[in-house]
Design an enzyme around this catalytic site. Structure first.
Site, short mmCIF file in Angstrom:
data_model
loop_
_atom_site.label_atom_id
_atom_site.label_comp_id
_atom_site.label_asym_id
_atom_site.label_seq_id
_atom_site.Cartn_x
_atom_site.Cartn_y
_atom_site.Cartn_z
N TYR A 89 -82.86 37.49 -42.32
CA TYR A 89 -84.26 37.69 -42.71
C TYR A 89 -84.60 39.16 -42.49
O TYR A 89 -84.03 39.79 -41.58
CB TYR A 89 -85.18 36.79 -41.85
CG TYR A 89 -86.61 36.76 -42.35
CD1 TYR A 89 -86.99 35.95 -43.41
CD2 TYR A 89 -87.59 37.57 -41.76
CE1 TYR A 89 -88.29 35.94 -43.88
CE2 TYR A 89 -88.90 37.56 -42.22
CZ TYR A 89 -89.25 36.73 -43.29
OH TYR A 89 -90.54 36.73 -43.74
N PHE A 110 -93.16 41.07 -49.04
CA PHE A 110 -91.81 41.60 -49.17
C PHE A 110 -90.93 40.78 -48.24
O PHE A 110 -91.25 40.66 -47.05
CB PHE A 110 -91.73 43.07 -48.72
CG PHE A 110 -90.29 43.59 -48.62
CD1 PHE A 110 -89.75 44.37 -49.62
CD2 PHE A 110 -89.49 43.27 -47.53
CE1 PHE A 110 -88.43 44.83 -49.54
CE2 PHE A 110 -88.16 43.71 -47.44
CZ PHE A 110 -87.64 44.50 -48.45
N GLU A 111 -89.86 40.25 -48.77
CA GLU A 111 -88.85 39.62 -47.92
C GLU A 111 -87.52 39.73 -48.64
O GLU A 111 -87.47 39.55 -49.87
CB GLU A 111 -89.09 38.10 -47.78
CG GLU A 111 -90.32 37.67 -47.05
CD GLU A 111 -90.48 36.14 -47.00
OE1 GLU A 111 -90.34 35.47 -48.05
OE2 GLU A 111 -90.74 35.63 -45.91
N ILE A 112 -86.47 40.02 -47.90
CA ILE A 112 -85.12 39.79 -48.40
C ILE A 112 -84.52 38.84 -47.38
O ILE A 112 -84.59 39.11 -46.17
CB ILE A 112 -84.29 41.09 -48.48
CG1 ILE A 112 -84.96 42.08 -49.45
CG2 ILE A 112 -82.85 40.78 -48.95
CD1 ILE A 112 -84.27 43.45 -49.51
#
Ligand code: GDP
Ligand code: MN
Length: 348
Positions: free
Chosen positions: A178, A235-237
């Site tokens: 995460y 925003f997330e990767i």
């Protein structure tokens, strides 16, 4: 190629010249955007920046999800902008609506009360469906099941610096699950009982709590109370496998039954963040200092003048939110025992 009969059509399968494409392998990853048809021009701006700064050389796919059918304009504009293949999915109404155990009158009374107290989105039904969907369902949409990694993009965001490597590959190679660029304190009135509900789940699910987890980032008293720190989820990767794991699903289902998505206004950001802090090892969570980013009203402008020049950043470092008192990013550095980036004092 696209076919009207395929349940999983590719729109505008693209071909690329060798010089336009970064060498190396690609991860099993996709961008993902939840949007309405009316968001088309705002998501167009976001896509243009993601492509210019990164994806024009990597051509990752992009999945678009909507509770209604996407229209012709949305599909043609976004397909033209994305250098990878695009896919468009309609959300099952079962995942975008009130579960039958929710007391409609109680939920309506809460919205009325939050409206009077002027709590942002407090009177909105659709915002609650959105938060519940992003908390518990986007990662199991049929179009997402082909992928292991996602990068969430919202309308109207900005990217400020060139990204000259593959962040998905970084996540895989460094065993991250995460990641974030901005963190802050949640607005408490939207989550008054989220921590109590979380504690109930912890009590019955000790086996799902990771060793060396990030509890100290979300609690200042060993788990008694929540300090409201969360990663900003626009925003997330992250890892889709993690979100689809037994642990995460157990937590989401517990929260869903507690009713706080409707009886309060629980956001997907604190839900993802608390889950990450409890179920992942600290070192599985990554801060992308190098990704310059804006979503109204906060900016992450990478700390470090040399980095910004080398990556053609166009953000004003004095607008950077990270070292401001409302950010939780300094606490994240402390938890990770990382030294603060060089030059942070000057950018406070
Ligand atoms: P904010 O960032 O918390 O102010 O919320 P946004 O309005 O940006 O919504 C978060 C994300 O969900 C964005 O990607 C929106 O496009 C999307 N979204 C919000 N409400 C809806 C909705 O009712 N339907 C659909 N399809 N998408 C929505
Ligand atoms: Mn948004």
């Amino acid at each position: 190629s696209s076919s009207d009969t395929s349940p999983n059509p590719d729109y505008g399968s693209k071909t690329h010249l060798a010089g336009e494409t970064a060498p190396g392998e690609r991860m099993n990853a996709t961008f993902v955007t939840l949007a309405r048809n009316s968001d088309v021009w705002e998501i167009a701006r976001s896509i243009r920046q993601v492509e210019d700064r990164f994806n024009r050389k990597y051509h990752y796919d992009w999945v678009f999800l909507n509770d209604a059918e996407f229209d012709e304009t949305f599909i043609s504009v976004t397909t033209a902008l994305v250098s990878g293949n695009t896919r468009y999915g309609k959300i099952d109404s079962y995942h975008w609506g009130f579960p039958d155990f929710i007391d409609q009158e109680k939920a309506a009374a809460v919205r009325e009360d939050m409206h009077e107290r002027k709590i942002i989105y407090g009177d909105s039904v659709s915002y609650r469906h959105m938060c519940r969907y992003e908390s518990g369902f986007f990662f199991r949409h049929p179009l997402m099941m082909n992928y292991e990694w996602y990068w969430r993009v919202e309308p109207s965001i900005e990217l400020f610096c060139d990204i000259n490597y593959d962040p998905f590959e970084f996540m895989v190679k460094n065993k991250k699950k995460y990641s974030f660029v901005l963190s802050l304190y949640e607005y408490v009135d939207t989550i008054p009982t989220l921590w109590d509900s979380t504690k109930k789940w912890i009590k019955n699910n000790a086996q799902h709590i990771a060793d060396n987890n990030g509890m100290e980032w979300i609690s200042d008293d060993g788990g008694e109370t929540y300090n409201n720190c969360h990663f900003w989820s626009n925003f997330e990767i992250g890892s889709l496998k993690w979100l689809r794991s037994e642990q995460y699903i157990s937590y989401f289902e517990h929260l869903d039954k507690e009713g706080g998505f409707f009886y309060e206004r629980w956001g997907d950001a604190p839900v993802h963040s608390i889950a990450a802090a409890l179920m992942l090892r600290k070192e599985e969570i990554h801060f992308f200092n190098d990704i310059g980013y804006y979503h109204v009203p906060f900016m992450h402008c990478p700390t470090g003048a040399e980095y910004r020049m080398e990556h053609k950043c166009h953000c004003n470092p004095s607008d950077n939110f990270d070292w401001n008192g409302y950010s939780c990013t300094k606490r994240f550095y402390e938890m990770q025992k990382m030294t603060l980036p060089e030059g942070y004092e000057k950018e406070q």
